[in-house]
Design a protein around this motif. Structure first.
Motif, PDB file in Angstrom:
ATOM      1  N   ASN A  36       0.814  -1.223   0.000  1.00 45.05           N
ATOM      2  CA  ASN A  36       0.000   0.000   0.000  1.00 45.05           C
ATOM      3  C   ASN A  36       0.846   1.271   0.000  1.00 45.05           C
ATOM      4  O   ASN A  36       0.397   2.325  -0.445  1.00 45.05           O
ATOM      5  N   ARG A  84     -12.126   1.267   0.910  1.00 41.70           N
ATOM      6  CA  ARG A  84     -10.727   1.011   0.538  1.00 41.70           C
ATOM      7  C   ARG A  84      -9.934   0.338   1.669  1.00 41.70           C
ATOM      8  O   ARG A  84      -9.229  -0.658   1.431  1.00 41.70           O
ATOM      9  N   CYS A  85     -10.051   0.864   2.863  1.00 39.42           N
ATOM     10  CA  CYS A  85      -9.165   0.389   3.934  1.00 39.42           C
ATOM     11  C   CYS A  85      -9.360  -1.088   4.283  1.00 39.42           C
ATOM     12  O   CYS A  85      -8.363  -1.802   4.441  1.00 39.42           O
ATOM     13  N   CYS A  88      -7.411  -3.106   1.970  1.00 38.05           N
ATOM     14  CA  CYS A  88      -5.972  -2.937   2.215  1.00 38.05           C
ATOM     15  C   CYS A  88      -5.518  -3.779   3.423  1.00 38.05           C
ATOM     16  O   CYS A  88      -4.489  -4.458   3.378  1.00 38.05           O
ATOM     17  N   TRP A  89      -6.308  -3.775   4.489  1.00 37.35           N
ATOM     18  CA  TRP A  89      -5.961  -4.603   5.658  1.00 37.35           C
ATOM     19  C   TRP A  89      -6.015  -6.072   5.274  1.00 37.35           C
ATOM     20  O   TRP A  89      -5.139  -6.852   5.654  1.00 37.35           O
ATOM     21  N   ARG A  92      -3.013  -7.409   3.313  1.00 36.56           N
ATOM     22  CA  ARG A  92      -1.810  -7.633   4.117  1.00 36.56           C
ATOM     23  C   ARG A  92      -1.982  -8.795   5.094  1.00 36.56           C
ATOM     24  O   ARG A  92      -1.057  -9.577   5.317  1.00 36.56           O
ATOM     25  N   GLN A 118      -7.277   3.341  12.875  1.00 34.57           N
ATOM     26  CA  GLN A 118      -7.817   2.230  12.082  1.00 34.57           C
ATOM     27  C   GLN A 118      -9.026   1.639  12.796  1.00 34.57           C
ATOM     28  O   GLN A 118      -9.214   1.859  13.991  1.00 34.57           O
ATOM     29  N   CYS A 165      -1.176   7.751   6.312  1.00 36.67           N
ATOM     30  CA  CYS A 165      -1.352   6.322   6.532  1.00 36.67           C
ATOM     31  C   CYS A 165      -0.446   5.483   5.628  1.00 36.67           C
ATOM     32  O   CYS A 165       0.235   4.573   6.103  1.00 36.67           O
ATOM     33  N   CYS A 167      -1.058   4.870   1.590  1.00 33.18           N
ATOM     34  CA  CYS A 167      -1.317   4.791   0.144  1.00 33.18           C
ATOM     35  C   CYS A 167      -1.347   6.174  -0.502  1.00 33.18           C
ATOM     36  O   CYS A 167      -1.399   7.193   0.183  1.00 33.18           O
ATOM     37  N   SER A 170      -4.272   8.263   0.703  1.00 34.82           N
ATOM     38  CA  SER A 170      -4.130   8.888   2.031  1.00 34.82           C
ATOM     39  C   SER A 170      -3.141  10.052   1.965  1.00 34.82           C
ATOM     40  O   SER A 170      -3.275  11.048   2.680  1.00 34.82           O
TER      41      SER A 170
END
Ligand code: SF4
Length: 183
Positions: A36, A84-85, A88-89, A92, A118, A165, A167, A170
């Motif tokens: 990210n 989005r987040c 992303c989490w 990973r 978060q 954050c 990306c 962000s």
């Protein structure tokens, strides 16, 4: 207590989880997979800060190279932050759990749980769902209590502390906020 593969997003966020898990008796291996982060210069600063901290504390880390294509394959442009987040989490955490399974770790966890910015419950939910898929236990701890103290410690140690954050979105949001304030 067992061995844990700890996904680490950056040096400062690793300080409290590392000390707490160590105190509890876990054998910890770090896992730096963060496609990210944008741009590559920022990725290198965060990676190097983590390397510096891990050398001080003497723990090993598995590093991944810069793989922004992984991020952009999952996160389409124009998503809202709330859409989005979690993707992303998840990206990973999936990688962390897969590596943990392949390498016989009993647990996996993430330093994303240290950030008050978060969504703790969503990360926990994702971690527990992914744990079932891979058959590796998700080690949940609310690390947020150590966030401020770790930030202060990072400052004392001179560790790089990021301003956004991670990306590109962000980064843009932060820049827009700065410009907005200056108007
Ligand atoms: S704001 Fe942070 S958590 Fe959300 S997509 Fe960007 S880097 Fe990932």
């Amino acid at each position: 207590m067992g061995n844990v593969l700890l996904h680490i997003c950056c040096g400062p966020c690793s300080i409290y989880p590392f000390s707490l898990l160590k105190e509890k008796g876990y054998a910890i291996t770090g896992f730096f997979y963060n496609p990210n982060i944008y741009p590559v210069e920022e990725f290198l600063k965060r990676r190097d800060a983590l390397y510096e901290f891990s050398k001080k504390e003497n723990f090993g880390i598995v590093y991944f190279e810069y793989l922004p294509e992984d991020f952009f394959a999952q996160i389409e442009p124009n998503l809202s932050q709330t859409e989005r987040c979690p993707k992303c989490w998840e990206l990973r955490l999936l990688k962390t759990a897969a590596y943990a399974q392949e390498n016989n770790f009993e647990f996996f966890s993430t330093t994303l749980l240290v950030s008050p910015y978060q969504n703790q419950e969503k990360i926990r939910e994702l971690g527990e769902r992914i744990a079932q898929k891979y058959g590796v236990k998700f080690l949940y701890e609310d690390f947020r209590i150590g966030f401020r103290e770790a930030q202060n410690r990072a400052k004392e140690m001179g560790l790089y502390r990021q301003k956004y954050c991670g990306c590109v979105y962000s980064k843009m949001e932060r820049e827009e906020a700065i410009l907005g304030k200056k108007k």
